[in-house]
Write an enzyme that holds these catalytic residues in place. Structure first.
Site, PDB file in Angstrom:
ATOM      1  NE  ARG A 193     -16.161   2.933   1.392  1.00 19.97           N
ATOM      2  CZ  ARG A 193     -15.291   2.091   0.808  1.00 19.97           C
ATOM      3  NH1 ARG A 193     -14.613   2.485  -0.256  1.00 19.97           N
ATOM      4  NH2 ARG A 193     -15.110   0.876   1.281  1.00 19.97           N
TER       5      ARG A 193
ATOM      6  CD  GLU B 284     -14.528  -7.424  -4.311  1.00 16.85           C
ATOM      7  OE1 GLU B 284     -15.249  -8.225  -3.705  1.00 16.85           O
ATOM      8  OE2 GLU B 284     -14.653  -6.186  -4.217  1.00 16.85           O
TER       9      GLU B 284
ATOM     10  CB  ALA C 145     -38.812  -3.766   1.699  1.00 16.64           C
ATOM     11  N   GLY C 146     -36.492  -1.806   2.561  1.00 21.22           N
ATOM     12  CA  GLY C 146     -35.939  -0.930   3.590  1.00 21.22           C
ATOM     13  C   GLY C 146     -35.591   0.435   3.052  1.00 21.22           C
TER      14      GLY C 146
ATOM     15  CG  LEU D 180     -14.426 -10.717  -1.370  1.00 21.51           C
ATOM     16  CD1 LEU D 180     -13.098 -10.170  -0.853  1.00 21.51           C
ATOM     17  CD2 LEU D 180     -14.572 -12.197  -1.022  1.00 21.51           C
TER      18      LEU D 180
ATOM     19  CB  CYS E 179     -20.014  -2.339  -4.298  1.00 18.03           C
ATOM     20  SG  CYS E 179     -18.458  -2.626  -3.460  1.00 18.03           S
TER      21      CYS E 179
ATOM     22  CG  PHE F 104     -29.463  -9.050  -2.331  1.00 17.82           C
ATOM     23  CD1 PHE F 104     -28.710  -9.982  -1.647  1.00 17.82           C
ATOM     24  CD2 PHE F 104     -28.937  -7.781  -2.506  1.00 17.82           C
ATOM     25  CE1 PHE F 104     -27.460  -9.659  -1.128  1.00 17.82           C
ATOM     26  CE2 PHE F 104     -27.687  -7.443  -1.994  1.00 17.82           C
ATOM     27  CZ  PHE F 104     -26.945  -8.399  -1.313  1.00 17.82           C
TER      28      PHE F 104
ATOM     29  CE  LYS G 162     -22.469  -5.442   3.988  1.00 12.68           C
ATOM     30  NZ  LYS G 162     -22.431  -6.506   3.015  1.00 12.68           N
TER      31      LYS G 162
ATOM     32  CG  ASP H   3      -2.150   0.859   1.021  1.00 11.85           C
ATOM     33  OD1 ASP H   3      -3.219   0.298   0.695  1.00 11.85           O
ATOM     34  OD2 ASP H   3      -2.061   2.105   1.150  1.00 11.85           O
TER      35      ASP H   3
HETATM   36  C1  UGA Z   1     -21.804  -5.904  -2.813  1.00 11.48           C
HETATM   37  C2  UGA Z   1     -22.161  -7.258  -3.445  1.00 11.48           C
HETATM   38  O1  UGA Z   1     -23.207  -7.869  -2.686  1.00 11.48           O
HETATM   39  C3  UGA Z   1     -20.949  -8.178  -3.477  1.00 11.48           C
HETATM   40  O2  UGA Z   1     -21.275  -9.392  -4.155  1.00 11.48           O
HETATM   41  C4  UGA Z   1     -19.826  -7.467  -4.262  1.00 11.48           C
HETATM   42  O3  UGA Z   1     -18.672  -8.248  -4.336  1.00 11.48           O
HETATM   43  C5  UGA Z   1     -19.499  -6.163  -3.559  1.00 11.48           C
HETATM   44  O4  UGA Z   1     -20.692  -5.346  -3.514  1.00 11.48           O
HETATM   45  C6  UGA Z   1     -18.438  -5.471  -4.372  1.00 11.48           C
HETATM   46  O5  UGA Z   1     -18.694  -5.101  -5.524  1.00 11.48           O
HETATM   47  O6  UGA Z   1     -17.298  -5.408  -3.922  1.00 11.48           O
HETATM   48  P1  UGA Z   1     -21.540  -4.976  -0.315  1.00 11.48           P
HETATM   49  O7  UGA Z   1     -21.363  -3.626  -0.928  1.00 11.48           O
HETATM   50  O8  UGA Z   1     -20.599  -5.404   0.743  1.00 11.48           O
HETATM   51  O9  UGA Z   1     -21.466  -6.123  -1.454  1.00 11.48           O
HETATM   52  O10 UGA Z   1     -22.979  -4.989   0.314  1.00 11.48           O
HETATM   53  P2  UGA Z   1     -24.334  -5.823   0.113  1.00 11.48           P
HETATM   54  O11 UGA Z   1     -24.407  -6.930   1.076  1.00 11.48           O
HETATM   55  O12 UGA Z   1     -24.536  -6.145  -1.311  1.00 11.48           O
HETATM   56  O13 UGA Z   1     -25.394  -4.725   0.578  1.00 11.48           O
HETATM   57  C7  UGA Z   1     -25.522  -3.498  -0.118  1.00 11.48           C
HETATM   58  C8  UGA Z   1     -26.656  -2.669   0.456  1.00 11.48           C
HETATM   59  O14 UGA Z   1     -27.908  -3.228   0.087  1.00 11.48           O
HETATM   60  C9  UGA Z   1     -26.688  -2.552   1.988  1.00 11.48           C
HETATM   61  O15 UGA Z   1     -26.967  -1.212   2.328  1.00 11.48           O
HETATM   62  C10 UGA Z   1     -27.825  -3.451   2.404  1.00 11.48           C
HETATM   63  O16 UGA Z   1     -28.439  -3.046   3.607  1.00 11.48           O
HETATM   64  C11 UGA Z   1     -28.770  -3.302   1.214  1.00 11.48           C
HETATM   65  N1  UGA Z   1     -29.679  -4.456   1.030  1.00 11.48           N
HETATM   66  C12 UGA Z   1     -29.191  -5.690   0.841  1.00 11.48           C
HETATM   67  C13 UGA Z   1     -31.049  -4.241   1.058  1.00 11.48           C
HETATM   68  O17 UGA Z   1     -31.540  -3.099   1.207  1.00 11.48           O
HETATM   69  N2  UGA Z   1     -31.898  -5.312   0.871  1.00 11.48           N
HETATM   70  C14 UGA Z   1     -31.423  -6.560   0.681  1.00 11.48           C
HETATM   71  O18 UGA Z   1     -32.251  -7.486   0.517  1.00 11.48           O
HETATM   72  C15 UGA Z   1     -30.029  -6.761   0.657  1.00 11.48           C
END
Ligand code: UGA
Length: 439
Positions: A323, A147, A248-249, A149, A256, A245, A316, A30
């Site tokens: 972010r 990735e 609702a919320g 993740l 990402c 996924f 979350k 880094d």
């Molecule tokens: C997301 C993708 O899920 C990963 O597969 C991907 O690798 C990653 O981006 C990336 O591109 O690096 P992440 O940003 O960690 O992962 O978060 P998520 O778990 O996807 O959640 C994103 C947002 O959606 C959160 O604010 C969560 O609360 C919201 N969410 C998720 C909902 O409002 N409803 C759902 O049913 C699921």
């Protein structure tokens, strides 16, 4: 294998530690000395469950170390993985400044026949450009291996991914990257570089679409008095749709889904395509994040008298990442409108305070946060928040004691029984039911 990883943010730190756990010899690089020092003392600056232990274990057995890019004796090994950030430009298109810098640096140091592996999310077409500009003349093989993740679950996602995507032009290099993942038994898709890049973008765009879809359904449910969680059950059992996924919320945040959906819409216009669907996905998402504002506007005559407590600031649970967090957006909106806003998060109070400054107050306990508040916004369903003593919270609040459950993670019947004026998202209990309150 000897591996180097460039960029020790969330994805880079997790990738380095997990590859070391698989048995590889990994050096994480880094440009930030503080970040390197904190990793070498097993205290990553990020909160990611399981990461600290993996780093400590693998550093101690000398399979993992972290170095500043300026350190001498650079032997990058057989594979160099790029995991640097790709922030957005103001127009939403991805800024690849760090990608170019790290590609230049890596290709200067890489040996012939080694592999440059891109794990950062880059717009389709970037890999072919890097390959022709920086790799081919030096006999370096370029591979795209995006990735997948999820923050908060990144370590387990690394070892049990739904799939591993390997995009490349050279079959020996592709097989070497297959070997890199030995120990992980997930389907492997070998494809062209551009398809691998597109798969990553499309996956995040689809997840964002799924969330905005259920949020729009939630708004219909609200209007017609249905509970979106019942709808989700019935909808998700169709195996073509699936239940995940579909929560609702207050919308999706993080580094990402919002950024990449915006990047898609912005890049589309460069090719004369109008991304009607994804623009709407973003519009629905923005609308969701402002639900608490509309509730407060409906119920309270004077914003200046409203005492709001926000529970959960990260985008979350199980991450300290704020972010594009809906909590940050709503805190900004409400404080601008004159509400008295207080916030609490179990791990990201400090980061949130740096972002929001003195416009809002930060509390170090749930009890302090909820005391003397008219309305509580539960924005991030951390376990510690969900397991709160809700009776005590109810007693500590002042009228009209509204509990907004922004992630539908509490039982409405129990909360109403305690006495709260409970409002969820698409649970048929909208703020119009609280009209009689007119505070
Ligand atoms: C997301 C993708 O899920 C990963 O597969 C991907 O690798 C990653 O981006 C990336 O591109 O690096 P992440 O940003 O960690 O992962 O978060 P998520 O778990 O996807 O959640 C994103 C947002 O959606 C959160 O604010 C969560 O609360 C919201 N969410 C998720 C909902 O409002 N409803 C759902 O049913 C699921």
């Amino acid at each position: 294998m000897k591996i180097s990883v460039i960029g020790m943010g969330y994805a880079g730190a997790v990738t380095s530690a997990c590859l070391a756990e698989l048995g590889h010899y990994v050096t994480g690089y880094d440009i930030d000395h503080r970040r390197i020092n904190s990793l070498n003392s097993f205290k990553p600056q990020i909160f990611e469950p399981g990461l600290e232990k993996l780093i400590e274990k693998n550093c101690e057995i000398k399979r993992l170390k972290f170095q500043h890019v300026d350190d001498s004796d650079l032997d990058l090994g057989e594979i160099t993985i790029i995991t640097v950030g790709t922030p957005s430009d103001p127009n939403g298109s991805p800024n690849l400044e760090y990608i170019w810098k790290s590609v230049e640096w890596a290709t200067e140091h890489l040996q012939q026949n080694s592999i440059l592996l891109m794990r950062s999310t880059v717009q389709p077409g970037t890999g072919d450009l890097i390959s022709t500009r920086f790799c081919e003349n030096k006999n370096i093989n370029y591979i795209s291996c995006p990735e997948f993740l999820k923050e908060g679950e990144a370590v387990s996602d690394f070892f049990t991914p739904d799939r591993i995507i390997i995009g490349g032009n050279n079959s020996d290099a592709i097989e070497k990257v297959v070997d890199l993942h030995s120990g992980i038994s997930s389907p492997i898709i070998k494809t062209k570089i551009i398809a691998a890049e597109m798969i990553k973008f499309a996956s995040n765009a689809f997840l964002a679409t799924k969330i905005s879809f259920i949020n729009e359904m939630a708004n219909f449910c609200e209007a017609w008095g249905a509970d979106v969680d019942d709808v989700k059950e019935g909808l998700g059992l169709d195996h073509r749709i699936g239940k995940s996924f579909l929560n609702a919320g207050v919308g999706f945040g993080g580094s990402c889904l919002p950024k990449e959906t915006r990047a898609f819409t912005s890049l589309a216009s460069n090719y004369g395509i109008k991304s009607n669907l994804l623009e709407s996905v973003l519009e629905v998402n923005e609308y969701q994040s402002q639900i608490p504002f509309r509730i407060i506007k409906d119920v309270f005559a004077d914003m200046n008298n409203v005492k709001v407590g926000i529970l959960g600031m990260s985008f979350k649970p199980n991450t300290d990442d704020i972010r594009e967090s809906p909590s940050i957006k709503i805190a900004q909106t409400l404080s601008k409108l004159g509400c008295q806003v207080s916030c609490f998060d179990p791990v990201s109070n400090q980061k949130s305070e740096e972002k929001l400054g003195s416009t809002v107050k930060f509390e170090t306990s749930i009890e302090n946060l909820t005391t003397n508040k008219n309305i509580i916004l539960l924005m991030t369903p951390w376990e510690i928040i969900l397991n709160s003593n809700w009776h005590q919270i109810f007693e500590s609040m002042i009228e009209p004691k509204i509990l907004f459950d922004g992630r539908n993670s509490l039982d409405p019947a129990i909360m109403k029984n305690i006495g709260f004026n409970y409002i969820g998202v698409g649970r048929g209990i909208s703020s119009s039911h609280l009209d009689h309150l007119s505070w």
